[in-house]
Design a protein around this motif. Sequence first.
Motif, short mmCIF file in Angstrom:
data_model
loop_
_atom_site.label_atom_id
_atom_site.label_comp_id
_atom_site.label_asym_id
_atom_site.label_seq_id
_atom_site.Cartn_x
_atom_site.Cartn_y
_atom_site.Cartn_z
N SER A 121 0.75 -1.35 -0.19
CA SER A 121 -0.04 -0.02 0.01
C SER A 121 0.81 1.35 -0.15
O SER A 121 0.50 2.39 -0.23
CB SER A 121 -0.85 -0.14 1.29
N GLN A 124 9.68 0.53 -5.63
CA GLN A 124 11.11 -0.02 -5.61
C GLN A 124 10.94 -1.64 -6.03
O GLN A 124 11.72 -2.00 -6.78
CB GLN A 124 11.60 0.16 -4.10
N ARG A 166 -3.07 -13.57 6.34
CA ARG A 166 -4.59 -13.70 6.27
C ARG A 166 -5.24 -13.67 4.90
O ARG A 166 -6.05 -14.45 4.85
CB ARG A 166 -5.08 -12.25 6.87
N SER A 167 -4.42 -12.94 4.02
CA SER A 167 -5.10 -12.92 2.68
C SER A 167 -4.62 -14.03 1.73
O SER A 167 -5.35 -14.24 0.88
CB SER A 167 -4.59 -11.56 1.98
N ARG A 194 3.10 -11.13 -0.86
CA ARG A 194 3.75 -9.99 -0.78
C ARG A 194 5.12 -9.94 -1.01
O ARG A 194 5.84 -10.52 -0.68
CB ARG A 194 3.55 -9.51 0.64
N PRO A 241 10.74 -5.01 0.42
CA PRO A 241 12.07 -4.86 0.39
C PRO A 241 12.70 -4.51 1.75
O PRO A 241 11.77 -3.93 2.73
CB PRO A 241 12.26 -3.03 -0.36
N VAL A 247 15.25 -7.83 9.59
CA VAL A 247 15.08 -6.97 10.83
C VAL A 247 13.65 -6.46 10.63
O VAL A 247 13.49 -5.40 9.84
CB VAL A 247 16.01 -5.88 10.95
N TYR A 257 3.43 -5.95 9.18
CA TYR A 257 2.71 -6.84 8.86
C TYR A 257 3.65 -8.04 8.22
O TYR A 257 3.29 -9.48 8.60
CB TYR A 257 1.77 -6.69 7.68
N TRP A 258 4.65 -7.94 7.46
CA TRP A 258 5.38 -8.94 6.93
C TRP A 258 6.20 -9.86 7.89
O TRP A 258 6.29 -11.25 7.63
CB TRP A 258 6.36 -8.27 5.87
N ASN A 297 3.51 -12.42 8.76
CA ASN A 297 3.42 -13.13 7.52
C ASN A 297 4.81 -14.22 7.69
O ASN A 297 4.47 -15.46 7.49
CB ASN A 297 3.60 -12.30 6.33
N TYR A 348 19.11 1.10 12.58
CA TYR A 348 18.40 0.07 13.16
C TYR A 348 18.58 0.50 14.76
O TYR A 348 17.77 0.22 15.58
CB TYR A 348 19.21 -1.19 13.01
N1 F42 Z 1 11.10 -2.37 6.93
C1 F42 Z 1 11.80 -2.96 7.82
O1 F42 Z 1 10.96 -3.35 8.60
N2 F42 Z 1 13.06 -3.17 7.91
C2 F42 Z 1 13.82 -2.81 6.64
O2 F42 Z 1 14.90 -3.38 6.83
C3 F42 Z 1 13.32 -2.09 5.73
C4 F42 Z 1 14.10 -1.75 4.55
C5 F42 Z 1 13.35 -1.27 3.63
C6 F42 Z 1 14.41 -0.82 2.56
C7 F42 Z 1 13.86 -0.06 1.47
C8 F42 Z 1 12.53 -0.03 1.39
O3 F42 Z 1 11.62 0.42 0.15
C9 F42 Z 1 11.58 -0.18 2.51
C10 F42 Z 1 12.24 -0.98 3.66
N3 F42 Z 1 11.40 -1.27 4.67
C11 F42 Z 1 11.97 -2.03 5.82
C12 F42 Z 1 9.80 -1.13 4.51
C13 F42 Z 1 9.17 -2.51 4.43
O4 F42 Z 1 9.40 -2.75 2.99
C14 F42 Z 1 7.79 -2.43 4.89
O5 F42 Z 1 7.07 -1.56 3.88
C15 F42 Z 1 7.48 -2.05 6.20
O6 F42 Z 1 8.14 -2.74 6.84
C16 F42 Z 1 6.02 -2.33 6.42
O7 F42 Z 1 5.70 -3.48 6.23
P1 F42 Z 1 4.31 -4.17 6.23
O8 F42 Z 1 4.43 -5.71 5.81
O9 F42 Z 1 3.38 -3.69 7.50
O10 F42 Z 1 3.66 -3.33 4.77
C17 F42 Z 1 2.74 -2.47 4.83
C18 F42 Z 1 2.95 -1.15 4.35
C19 F42 Z 1 1.90 -3.11 3.68
O11 F42 Z 1 2.37 -3.57 2.92
N4 F42 Z 1 0.74 -3.48 4.22
C20 F42 Z 1 -0.49 -3.87 3.38
C21 F42 Z 1 -1.63 -3.19 3.22
O12 F42 Z 1 -2.45 -3.49 2.37
O13 F42 Z 1 -1.67 -2.08 3.83
C22 F42 Z 1 -0.84 -5.47 4.22
C23 F42 Z 1 0.49 -6.29 4.03
C24 F42 Z 1 0.05 -7.69 4.52
O14 F42 Z 1 1.04 -8.49 4.61
N5 F42 Z 1 -1.25 -7.99 5.01
C25 F42 Z 1 -1.56 -9.30 5.58
C26 F42 Z 1 -1.82 -10.13 4.58
O15 F42 Z 1 -2.41 -11.42 4.74
O16 F42 Z 1 -1.94 -10.11 3.30
C27 F42 Z 1 -2.84 -9.05 6.74
C28 F42 Z 1 -2.27 -8.07 7.65
C29 F42 Z 1 -3.27 -8.10 8.58
O17 F42 Z 1 -3.26 -8.64 9.74
O18 F42 Z 1 -4.26 -7.25 8.51
#
Ligand code: F42
Length: 148
Positions: A11, A18, A49-50, A54, A57, A70, A81-82, A85, A127
């Motif tokens: 999102s 990227q 969940r979904s 996913r 980066p 990390v 969330y990752w 996952n 970090y």
């Molecule tokens: N994040 C880190 O935590 N560590 C790092 O070292 C890091 C480096 C990095 C380098 C470059 C870059 O561009 C980004 C970097 N990030 C780093 C950010 C990382 O890529 C993620 O964006 C961030 O960690 C947030 O992860 P997230 O999995 O929470 O992603 C969010 C933004 C996202 O994509 N959310 C989705 C959404 O629709 O909003 C849901 C994603 C998901 O996995 N949903 C679950 C599913 O089942 O599909 C359900 C989740 C639920 O329980 O509702």
Amino acid sequence: MPLTGEYEPSSQEWVREQVARYEASGGTEATTLLDTGMPVVIVTNRGARSGKIRKTPLMQVEHDGIHAIVASQGGAPTHPYWYANVVAEPLVELQDGPRKEDRIAREVHGAERDLWWERAVEAYPPYADYQKATERVIPVLVLEPPAG
Ligand code: F42
């Protein structure tokens, strides 16, 4: 065997872009964090969940061919969330530049985590600031080749 399923882009636009550039260039472009020169890997994981695919980066933290990831999320109070996952489905795909490999994620604790945390902060000093910014202990997971 790589993860298969319907890809659901992040999102967050800068993350989505990227991943798109990294993959479209076969891992030769968008392989660093903005213009810092610090290397980034892409970890493909299955939504807990979904069930969707996913692509996340993450900073490259590597020692003797083994990577760690990390779940810092910039020091946010909640895990990304990752992380949930990858705990639910430890099979991930790691893309480090042009190389794509299946890996099994294993969260590390205690002395093993201390060692990998040191390596992580060496690879990406912010970090340490992220850990200071949050009560939660930032999870560290090593990515190991599947057995056999
Ligand atoms: N994040 C880190 O935590 N560590 C790092 O070292 C890091 C480096 C990095 C380098 C470059 C870059 O561009 C980004 C970097 N990030 C780093 C950010 C990382 O890529 C993620 O964006 C961030 O960690 C947030 O992860 P997230 O999995 O929470 O992603 C969010 C933004 C996202 O994509 N959310 C989705 C959404 O629709 O909003 C849901 C994603 C998901 O996995 N949903 C679950 C599913 O089942 O599909 C359900 C989740 C639920 O329980 O509702």
